[in-house]
Design a protein around this motif. Structure first.
Motif, PDB file in Angstrom:
ATOM      1  N   LEU A  40       0.830  -1.212   0.000  1.00 44.32           N
ATOM      2  CA  LEU A  40       0.000   0.000   0.000  1.00 44.32           C
ATOM      3  C   LEU A  40       0.866   1.264   0.000  1.00 44.32           C
ATOM      4  O   LEU A  40       0.502   2.267  -0.624  1.00 44.32           O
ATOM      5  N   THR A  41       1.982   1.214   0.669  1.00 45.58           N
ATOM      6  CA  THR A  41       2.899   2.369   0.642  1.00 45.58           C
ATOM      7  C   THR A  41       3.338   2.662  -0.780  1.00 45.58           C
ATOM      8  O   THR A  41       3.343   3.825  -1.234  1.00 45.58           O
ATOM      9  N   GLY A  42       3.700   1.614  -1.498  1.00 48.43           N
ATOM     10  CA  GLY A  42       4.125   1.819  -2.877  1.00 48.43           C
ATOM     11  C   GLY A  42       3.014   2.392  -3.741  1.00 48.43           C
ATOM     12  O   GLY A  42       3.249   3.303  -4.551  1.00 48.43           O
ATOM     13  N   GLU A  43       1.792   1.867  -3.590  1.00 41.40           N
ATOM     14  CA  GLU A  43       0.689   2.350  -4.408  1.00 41.40           C
ATOM     15  C   GLU A  43       0.384   3.819  -4.124  1.00 41.40           C
ATOM     16  O   GLU A  43       0.180   4.622  -5.041  1.00 41.40           O
ATOM     17  N   LEU A  44       0.328   4.187  -2.864  1.00 42.83           N
ATOM     18  CA  LEU A  44       0.008   5.575  -2.515  1.00 42.83           C
ATOM     19  C   LEU A  44       1.096   6.539  -2.972  1.00 42.83           C
ATOM     20  O   LEU A  44       0.802   7.633  -3.473  1.00 42.83           O
ATOM     21  N   LEU A  45       2.355   6.156  -2.814  1.00 44.39           N
ATOM     22  CA  LEU A  45       3.442   7.051  -3.210  1.00 44.39           C
ATOM     23  C   LEU A  45       3.554   7.163  -4.717  1.00 44.39           C
ATOM     24  O   LEU A  45       3.823   8.254  -5.254  1.00 44.39           O
ATOM     25  N   VAL A  46       3.374   6.059  -5.432  1.00 50.29           N
ATOM     26  CA  VAL A  46       3.441   6.111  -6.896  1.00 50.29           C
ATOM     27  C   VAL A  46       2.374   7.051  -7.433  1.00 50.29           C
ATOM     28  O   VAL A  46       2.599   7.820  -8.379  1.00 50.29           O
ATOM     29  N   ASN A  47       1.188   7.025  -6.840  1.00 40.69           N
ATOM     30  CA  ASN A  47       0.110   7.903  -7.293  1.00 40.69           C
ATOM     31  C   ASN A  47       0.510   9.371  -7.161  1.00 40.69           C
ATOM     32  O   ASN A  47       0.222  10.195  -8.033  1.00 40.69           O
ATOM     33  N   VAL A  48       1.199   9.691  -6.071  1.00 38.19           N
ATOM     34  CA  VAL A  48       1.624  11.082  -5.869  1.00 38.19           C
ATOM     35  C   VAL A  48       2.768  11.446  -6.803  1.00 38.19           C
ATOM     36  O   VAL A  48       2.749  12.483  -7.481  1.00 38.19           O
ATOM     37  N   LEU A  49       3.774  10.594  -6.882  1.00 35.47           N
ATOM     38  CA  LEU A  49       4.974  10.929  -7.641  1.00 35.47           C
ATOM     39  C   LEU A  49       4.715  10.983  -9.144  1.00 35.47           C
ATOM     40  O   LEU A  49       5.400  11.700  -9.875  1.00 35.47           O
ATOM     41  N   LEU A  50       3.707  10.220  -9.626  1.00 36.10           N
ATOM     42  CA  LEU A  50       3.407  10.218 -11.063  1.00 36.10           C
ATOM     43  C   LEU A  50       2.397  11.277 -11.463  1.00 36.10           C
ATOM     44  O   LEU A  50       2.462  11.816 -12.567  1.00 36.10           O
ATOM     45  N   HIS A  51       1.457  11.574 -10.592  1.00 31.84           N
ATOM     46  CA  HIS A  51       0.321  12.404 -11.000  1.00 31.84           C
ATOM     47  C   HIS A  51       0.293  13.778 -10.337  1.00 31.84           C
ATOM     48  O   HIS A  51      -0.679  14.512 -10.519  1.00 31.84           O
ATOM     49  N   THR A  52       1.303  14.150  -9.578  1.00 26.09           N
ATOM     50  CA  THR A  52       1.395  15.506  -9.024  1.00 26.09           C
ATOM     51  C   THR A  52       2.772  16.077  -9.359  1.00 26.09           C
ATOM     52  O   THR A  52       3.616  15.392  -9.920  1.00 26.09           O
ATOM     53  N   GLU A  53       2.963  17.332  -8.999  1.00 27.34           N
ATOM     54  CA  GLU A  53       4.209  18.016  -9.351  1.00 27.34           C
ATOM     55  C   GLU A  53       5.101  18.249  -8.129  1.00 27.34           C
ATOM     56  O   GLU A  53       5.937  19.137  -8.124  1.00 27.34           O
ATOM     57  N   GLY A  54       4.921  17.453  -7.101  1.00 26.66           N
ATOM     58  CA  GLY A  54       5.756  17.635  -5.919  1.00 26.66           C
ATOM     59  C   GLY A  54       6.011  16.318  -5.231  1.00 26.66           C
ATOM     60  O   GLY A  54       5.632  15.240  -5.709  1.00 26.66           O
ATOM     61  N   GLY A  55       6.663  16.391  -4.088  1.00 24.85           N
ATOM     62  CA  GLY A  55       6.957  15.207  -3.310  1.00 24.85           C
ATOM     63  C   GLY A  55       5.796  14.825  -2.419  1.00 24.85           C
ATOM     64  O   GLY A  55       4.676  15.354  -2.542  1.00 24.85           O
ATOM     65  N   ALA A  56       6.045  13.912  -1.501  1.00 26.50           N
ATOM     66  CA  ALA A  56       5.000  13.414  -0.620  1.00 26.50           C
ATOM     67  C   ALA A  56       5.564  13.262   0.786  1.00 26.50           C
ATOM     68  O   ALA A  56       6.764  13.064   0.987  1.00 26.50           O
ATOM     69  N   VAL A  57       4.658  13.339   1.758  1.00 25.62           N
ATOM     70  CA  VAL A  57       5.007  13.121   3.158  1.00 25.62           C
ATOM     71  C   VAL A  57       4.316  11.838   3.601  1.00 25.62           C
ATOM     72  O   VAL A  57       3.079  11.741   3.574  1.00 25.62           O
ATOM     73  N   LEU A  58       5.092  10.872   4.011  1.00 29.56           N
ATOM     74  CA  LEU A  58       4.579   9.575   4.437  1.00 29.56           C
ATOM     75  C   LEU A  58       4.580   9.509   5.959  1.00 29.56           C
ATOM     76  O   LEU A  58       5.583   9.824   6.600  1.00 29.56           O
ATOM     77  N   THR A  59       3.429   9.104   6.525  1.00 25.25           N
ATOM     78  CA  THR A  59       3.309   8.937   7.967  1.00 25.25           C
ATOM     79  C   THR A  59       2.789   7.533   8.257  1.00 25.25           C
ATOM     80  O   THR A  59       1.756   7.121   7.710  1.00 25.25           O
ATOM     81  N   LEU A  60       3.479   6.810   9.103  1.00 20.99           N
ATOM     82  CA  LEU A  60       3.054   5.492   9.552  1.00 20.99           C
ATOM     83  C   LEU A  60       2.983   5.527  11.073  1.00 20.99           C
ATOM     84  O   LEU A  60       3.949   5.907  11.736  1.00 20.99           O
ATOM     85  N   GLU A  61       1.806   5.147  11.614  1.00 19.74           N
ATOM     86  CA  GLU A  61       1.646   5.180  13.056  1.00 19.74           C
ATOM     87  C   GLU A  61       0.733   4.049  13.502  1.00 19.74           C
ATOM     88  O   GLU A  61      -0.069   3.527  12.723  1.00 19.74           O
ATOM     89  N   VAL A  62       0.880   3.713  14.757  1.00 19.31           N
ATOM     90  CA  VAL A  62       0.018   2.712  15.373  1.00 19.31           C
ATOM     91  C   VAL A  62      -0.984   3.454  16.241  1.00 19.31           C
ATOM     92  O   VAL A  62      -0.600   4.212  17.142  1.00 19.31           O
ATOM     93  N   LEU A  63      -2.278   3.269  15.960  1.00 20.85           N
ATOM     94  CA  LEU A  63      -3.337   3.939  16.706  1.00 20.85           C
ATOM     95  C   LEU A  63      -3.712   3.079  17.903  1.00 20.85           C
ATOM     96  O   LEU A  63      -4.122   1.924  17.749  1.00 20.85           O
ATOM     97  N   PRO A  64      -3.605   3.615  19.114  1.00 18.52           N
ATOM     98  CA  PRO A  64      -3.813   2.784  20.300  1.00 18.52           C
ATOM     99  C   PRO A  64      -5.269   2.578  20.683  1.00 18.52           C
ATOM    100  O   PRO A  64      -5.591   1.633  21.386  1.00 18.52           O
ATOM    101  N   GLU A  65      -6.140   3.443  20.297  1.00 19.68           N
ATOM    102  CA  GLU A  65      -7.520   3.358  20.752  1.00 19.68           C
ATOM    103  C   GLU A  65      -8.468   3.586  19.579  1.00 19.68           C
ATOM    104  O   GLU A  65      -8.134   4.339  18.655  1.00 19.68           O
ATOM    105  N   PRO A  66      -9.683   2.989  19.607  1.00 22.71           N
ATOM    106  CA  PRO A  66     -10.144   1.986  20.598  1.00 22.71           C
ATOM    107  C   PRO A  66      -9.622   0.583  20.293  1.00 22.71           C
ATOM    108  O   PRO A  66      -9.567  -0.263  21.169  1.00 22.71           O
TER     109      PRO A  66
END
Length: 692
Positions: free
Chosen positions: A598-624
């Motif tokens: 999924l990281t690859g799919e989301l980043l490829v969409n940005v890098l191919l179809h926009t004119e800038g870079g991307a900010v990737l955030t990965l986190e673990v949500l504790p609740e609920p």
């Protein structure tokens, strides 16, 4: 019988006697023979008697200094050679008793038919009295020029003084004593029956620190001048100790020969006193006394204006501060710093404000705003509006509703004023910021990698105007603060200056945020010191700095945050590897493959179809329920759309993969574009971690 004989016989004074009495004589110089005939009056002008003169020109001028003889000879030679018919010369003759005498020669050159000079006839005159009088006049004029310069320079320096500190800086700063024509200065103000020295300048005057604050009595010369209202001129400074025994031990240690103590009176009000000290003076002429009194009047008027300004400024600042919150609540998961600076404009109270509002479920509301105008009415409206907005926010309303109700409240006050503001609800546990804007400037965000962004918040009209025009829509913009990032809200006084481009101020603010310290309090001080005096001195400034605490990366809620540049071909591969490795390190191996895909799919969409870079955030949500959240943010406003790819298509399957591999996903507008996010899970709680 000649006319002279007849005049002398009748008791009259003849022409020769008249010239002699005025120390004017004549000479006849025969250039062919080299002899000169000088009458008795002329010889007296040259300081010699008739019996001592041998008729030679060299004998006549032997009393002249060598350089004067050379100058006189050069004048005569030049006149003869160039064909002139006359010449004049002015030189000094030292008499036998050593007194100098100034002599003036005026001569006419007689020439033969062929132009050759053969005689010089002329007169010599004692001009000592004229020169002395001229020197006196020149000296008098010089002194008057010096006095005029002192007054003009002092007046010019004090004309720019606004506060009492400005006045003392003008008198004691670089060139201050030179402007006053003095070698030392002491300045005191009367306050509550005491004379407080607020300025000391000059060598050895530091010993007067013992008299910084004294009861106003006649034990000291400056206090006596203040009480009596009369100046005291002291031409013999060492003798001052006899009249003031308490000062006697200090007089010998002060390297001055004269002083004057001057009362400072403005509009019949005694403000204090000023003492001027001199090293090279032992007397005070009438002009010098008048100059000192004039300087005292100038300083008194400047101090009166400065005292009034300081009082008005203290009143305005105090009024404004009573309208602002007295205490900022402590928050969990971050730090907040606020600053308010009043304008340097007397009683021109502004309507700038800030507030921090505790909200349900551990959230916090932050607001910075500005009511139109710079007067007490604006400050009063600001106080009412701040309380109303705080009440609406505390009731738990959405940010858009809070501003809509605040706009309605301001309109119902039946005033012509409007207000701009930015309000945001912040959840520091997850970093979510829901922001709304009413005609205000956009905030700034400093990212953990040092970049400073200015997210474009969707907004509405200023409060009050929005209700009048029936446009009470204030759309929200979601921002995400990752651990360690900082949000900066401010009013226009920090970035705007009359006659200057506001973009220059915004750029200066962004640079100051980028280079400032990370802590909220330190950054607020940094911005105030660098920008307020440069841009905001003529306007009020409200500033709020919110920083989310850096995440230590606990097993309960770990996170990574990474920027992928569009021009970096290796960035996509590195990002996928980082996501997989992070999940394995967090004991989430079962989700690593799906997250990498999924990281690859989301980043490829940005890098191919926009004119800038991307900010990737990965986190673990504790609740609920503990789950993984993956988010990719870009600056494009174009949202992804679902397509139905054919069997041979090589693209168009990204959203299908999101549907298949994630438990839920979505697209959210952000201040600088959008964010596509997805969640994978739930996941089991790792061994040793607290249960949720």
């Amino acid at each position: 019988m000649t006319d002279d004989d007849r005049g002398t016989r009748r008791g009259e004074i003849g022409p020769t006697e008249r010239l002699a009495m005025n120390r004017t004589g004549s000479f006849d110089w025969d250039l062919d023979t080299g002899t000169i005939d000088v009458d008795e009056a002329g010889l007296l002008v040259f300081g010699m008697g008739a019996g001592a003169f041998d008729g030679r020109p060299a004998t006549l001028v032997q009393a002249l200094a060598p350089e004067d003889r050379a100058d006189l000879d050069a004048v005569i030679r030049h006149a003869i050679i160039t064909g002139q018919t006359s010449y004049t010369a002015h030189f000094r003759v030292d008499m036998e008793d050593g007194t100098p005498q100034w002599t003036h020669v005026q001569a006419r050159i007689l020439r033969k038919p062929d132009g050759m000079a053969h005689r010089i006839v002329g007169i010599v005159r004692d001009t000592t009295a004229e020169v002395t009088h001229s020197d006196f006049v020149l000296e008098l004029e010089r002194r008057r020029e010096v006095q005029t310069s002192i007054v003009e320079r002092t007046t010019h320096a004090l004309s720019r003084a606004v506060t009492v500190d400005d006045v003392t800086a003008a008198l004691t700063g670089p060139g201050g004593l030179a402007r006053l024509g003095a070698d030392g200065l002491a300045l005191g103000l009367v306050e509550n029956g005491s004379l407080n020295l607020i300025a000391l300048s000059g060598e050895s005057l530091e010993i007067l620190d013992d008299f910084r604050s004294r009861r106003l009595d006649r034990g000291l010369p400056l206090a006596e001048a203040v009480l009596s209202g009369r100046p005291r001129f002291v031409p013999a400074f060492p003798a001052l100790g006899r009249d003031f025994p308490e000062l006697a031990p200090y007089v010998a240690r002060m390297r001055f020969r004269a002083a004057c103590y001057l009362p400072l009176v403005a509009q019949a009000r005694s403000l204090g006193g000023m003492a001027l000290f001199y090293r090279g003076r032992t007397a005070f002429s009438a002009d010098e006394r008048n100059l000192a009194l004039g300087l005292a009047a100038i300083v008194a008027q400047s101090l009166q204006r400065a005292l009034l300004f300081d009082e008005e400024r203290a009143l305005a600042t105090g009024l404004q501060e009573t309208m602002l919150p007295r205490r900022i609540p402590e928050i969990t998961g971050g730090e907040i710093a606020v600053r308010y600076h009043a304008a340097w404009s007397g009683r021109q109270v502004g309507g700038d404000w800030y507030d921090v509002i505790p909200l349900p479920r551990g959230r916090v509301g932050i607001v910075v705003g500005d009511v139109q105008g710079h007067d007490t009415h604006a400050a009063a409206i600001m106080g009412q509006l701040r309380i109303a907005l705080r009440a609406y926010a505390g009731e738990g309303h959405a940010p858009s509703t809070v501003l809509a109700r605040a706009s309605r409240f301001l309109a119902e006050l039946d005033t012509n004023r409007f207000a701009t503001c930015t309000y945001a609800q912040v959840d520091l546990s997850g970093g979510t910021v829901r922001a709304v804007r009413a005609g205000h400037l956009d905030p700034l965000i400093r990212h953990t990698d040092g970049r400073v962004g200015r997210p474009k918040l969707r907004g509405g009209l200023p409060l009050g105007l929005a209700t009048v025009f029936g446009e009470e829509e204030f759309p929200e913009t979601r921002l995400d603060l990752v651990p360690g990032e900082t949000l900066v809200l401010h009013t226009d006084g920090l970035v705007e200056q009359p006659g200057a481009d506001i973009e220059a101020g915004l750029a200066a603010l962004a640079d100051a945020v980028r280079t400032g310290p990370p802590q909220a309090e330190a950054l607020a001080d940094h911005l105030s010191e660098r920008l307020w005096e440069r841009w905001g001195a003529e306007d009020d400034v409200a500033l709020l700095v919110l920083r989310r605490s850096p995440d230590p990366g606990t097993p309960r809620a770990p996170r990574i945050h990474q920027y992928i540049h569009q021009a970096d071909p290796q960035g996509l591969s590195d990002a996928r590897a980082a996501v997989g490795q992070a999940l394995r390190d967090w004991d989430m191996d079962d989700l690593a493959d799906d997250a990498e895909l999924l990281t690859g799919e989301l980043l490829v969409n940005v890098l191919l179809h926009t004119e800038g870079g991307a900010v990737l955030t990965l986190e673990v949500l504790p609740e609920p329920v503990r789950r993984v959240r993956l988010s990719v943010q870009d600056r494009s406003s174009a949202w992804p759309r679902r397509r139905t790819p054919g069997e041979a298509a090589t693209s168009g399957r990204g959203l299908l993969l999101l549907d298949a591999l994630s438990s839920r996903w979505g697209v959210e507008p952000r201040g600088e574009g959008k964010a596509v996010w997805c969640e994978i899970g739930p996941v089991p709680t790792p061994a040793g971690a607290p249960s949720t």
